[in-house]
Write an enzyme that holds these catalytic residues in place. Structure first.
Site, PDB file in Angstrom:
ATOM      1  N   ARG A  41       1.802  -7.850  13.762  1.00  0.00           N
ATOM      2  CA  ARG A  41       1.127  -6.876  12.891  1.00  0.00           C
ATOM      3  C   ARG A  41       0.048  -7.564  12.051  1.00  0.00           C
ATOM      4  O   ARG A  41      -1.029  -7.025  11.837  1.00  0.00           O
ATOM      5  CB  ARG A  41       2.155  -6.171  11.994  1.00  0.00           C
ATOM      6  N   LYS A  56       0.814  -1.222   0.000  1.00  0.00           N
ATOM      7  CA  LYS A  56       0.000   0.000   0.000  1.00  0.00           C
ATOM      8  C   LYS A  56       0.851   1.276   0.000  1.00  0.00           C
ATOM      9  O   LYS A  56       0.475   2.258  -0.627  1.00  0.00           O
ATOM     10  CB  LYS A  56      -1.055   0.001   1.107  1.00  0.00           C
ATOM     11  N   ARG A 108      13.338  -1.172   8.114  1.00  0.00           N
ATOM     12  CA  ARG A 108      12.510  -0.764   9.239  1.00  0.00           C
ATOM     13  C   ARG A 108      12.727  -1.698  10.417  1.00  0.00           C
ATOM     14  O   ARG A 108      12.826  -2.903  10.232  1.00  0.00           O
ATOM     15  CB  ARG A 108      11.036  -0.785   8.830  1.00  0.00           C
ATOM     16  N   ARG A 124      12.411  -6.009   2.227  1.00  0.00           N
ATOM     17  CA  ARG A 124      12.326  -4.610   1.794  1.00  0.00           C
ATOM     18  C   ARG A 124      13.306  -3.694   2.528  1.00  0.00           C
ATOM     19  O   ARG A 124      13.661  -3.926   3.676  1.00  0.00           O
ATOM     20  CB  ARG A 124      10.887  -4.097   1.863  1.00  0.00           C
ATOM     21  N   ARG A 148      -7.250   2.145  10.700  1.00  0.00           N
ATOM     22  CA  ARG A 148      -6.834   0.774  10.991  1.00  0.00           C
ATOM     23  C   ARG A 148      -7.777   0.097  11.967  1.00  0.00           C
ATOM     24  O   ARG A 148      -7.598  -1.063  12.293  1.00  0.00           O
ATOM     25  CB  ARG A 148      -5.435   0.791  11.597  1.00  0.00           C
TER      26      ARG A 148
HETATM   27  P1  AMP Z   1       2.835   1.199   8.516  1.00  0.00           P
HETATM   28  O1  AMP Z   1       4.011   1.973   8.022  1.00  0.00           O
HETATM   29  O2  AMP Z   1       1.528   1.677   7.943  1.00  0.00           O
HETATM   30  O3  AMP Z   1       3.026  -0.309   8.356  1.00  0.00           O
HETATM   31  O4  AMP Z   1       2.735   1.466  10.093  1.00  0.00           O
HETATM   32  C1  AMP Z   1       3.780   1.127  10.960  1.00  0.00           C
HETATM   33  C2  AMP Z   1       3.304   1.089  12.402  1.00  0.00           C
HETATM   34  O5  AMP Z   1       2.826   2.384  12.786  1.00  0.00           O
HETATM   35  C3  AMP Z   1       2.151   0.143  12.695  1.00  0.00           C
HETATM   36  O6  AMP Z   1       2.581  -1.196  12.907  1.00  0.00           O
HETATM   37  C4  AMP Z   1       1.567   0.778  13.960  1.00  0.00           C
HETATM   38  O7  AMP Z   1       2.382   0.495  15.091  1.00  0.00           O
HETATM   39  C5  AMP Z   1       1.708   2.274  13.673  1.00  0.00           C
HETATM   40  N1  AMP Z   1       0.525   2.818  12.949  1.00  0.00           N
HETATM   41  C6  AMP Z   1       0.477   3.291  11.666  1.00  0.00           C
HETATM   42  N2  AMP Z   1      -0.754   3.716  11.338  1.00  0.00           N
HETATM   43  C7  AMP Z   1      -1.520   3.519  12.447  1.00  0.00           C
HETATM   44  C8  AMP Z   1      -2.900   3.735  12.728  1.00  0.00           C
HETATM   45  N3  AMP Z   1      -3.744   4.236  11.812  1.00  0.00           N
HETATM   46  N4  AMP Z   1      -3.332   3.397  13.979  1.00  0.00           N
HETATM   47  C9  AMP Z   1      -2.515   2.904  14.916  1.00  0.00           C
HETATM   48  N5  AMP Z   1      -1.201   2.643  14.702  1.00  0.00           N
HETATM   49  C10 AMP Z   1      -0.704   2.959  13.478  1.00  0.00           C
END
Ligand code: AMP
Length: 217
Positions: free
Chosen positions: A172, A13, A161, A127, A88
């Site tokens: 996750r 995404k 990351r 990645r 989320r």
């Molecule tokens: P992402 O880069 O979208 O995979 O997000 C990385 C991490 O950020 C996630 O595993 C959560 O710990 C936190 N995170 C990102 N977006 C949200 C959200 N909308 N609500 C809560 N935690 C978030």
């Protein structure tokens, strides 16, 4: 136009949101990027965010919703936005509806990238990004043209990351299925959901997404 990009961790995404932003001039609102930046702050809040992310857990709804709402307030109403990683939870989806209606607008389309579980761990563990410009790559599926050199800025330093490890990915994924995936029916019930096969090649997926946006513009 307001778009939500939905999908499990590793569904692509982020990559696809970036491409849509370049193609159509959307601003990409990545809550993951917002939080990663917050986590670099050496204060109590930054440390708390870092801990939650490293464990693969979700930041509390009210924290992330407030941050997103503040960021939206600084953005012109006419600006098209793609939400990447938000909402989320159902609570976040409901809060976003309230934010949107206060803004006098609504979510136009929600795009779900559907991927196989087995592929996710391989995708995530391979990645990496350029430390200088943030361009994203994959050891197997999206290599740099010249090994060890960023295609975009020629930098030779890359990073992974902290939460892209097998243990955190499992947490996750679990959260995605338990807490995030109910959002899919929240939007399909409204008739604004498109599901795209996220197992196709990156360019094929981009073409499908471009089609969806053009059709709804
Ligand atoms: P992402 O880069 O979208 O995979 O997000 C990385 C991490 O950020 C996630 O595993 C959560 O710990 C936190 N995170 C990102 N977006 C949200 C959200 N909308 N609500 C809560 N935690 C978030």
């Amino acid at each position: 136009m307001y778009i939500i990009m939905l999908g499990a961790p590793g569904s692509g995404k982020g990559t696809q949101s970036k491409r849509l932003a370049e193609e159509f001039g959307f601003i990409q609102f990545s809550t993951g990027d917002m939080l990663r930046e917050e986590a670099t702050q050496e204060d109590e809040f930054g440390r708390e965010i870092k801990k939650i992310m490293a464990a693969g857990q979700l930041v509390p709804d009210e924290v992330i919703t407030r941050a997103l709402s503040n960021k939206l307030d600084k953005t012109k109403r006419t600006q098209s936005i793609i939400f990447d990683g938000f909402p989320r939870t159902i609570e976040q989806a409901e809060a976003l509806d309230v934010i949107m209606s206060k803004r006098g607008t609504k979510i136009d389309r929600v795009i779900e990238l559907d991927v196989d579980d087995d592929a996710i761990v391989e995708r995530i563990s391979g990645r990496f990004t350029c430390t200088e410009c943030g361009a994203g790559y994959h050891e197997k599926f999206q290599k740099t043209k010249v090994p060890g050199v960023c295609d975009s800025c020629n930098s030779v330093t890359f990073e992974k990351r902290e939460d892209d490890n097998a243990v955190t990915v499992r947490e996750r994924l679990k959260l995605f299925y338990e807490v995030t995936s109910p959002i899919i029916s929240y939007y399909s019930d409204r008739g604004i959901l498109d599901t795209v096969n996220g197992m196709l090649g990156i360019d094929t997926i981009s073409n499908e997404l471009n089609e969806i946006i053009r059709k709804n513009a």
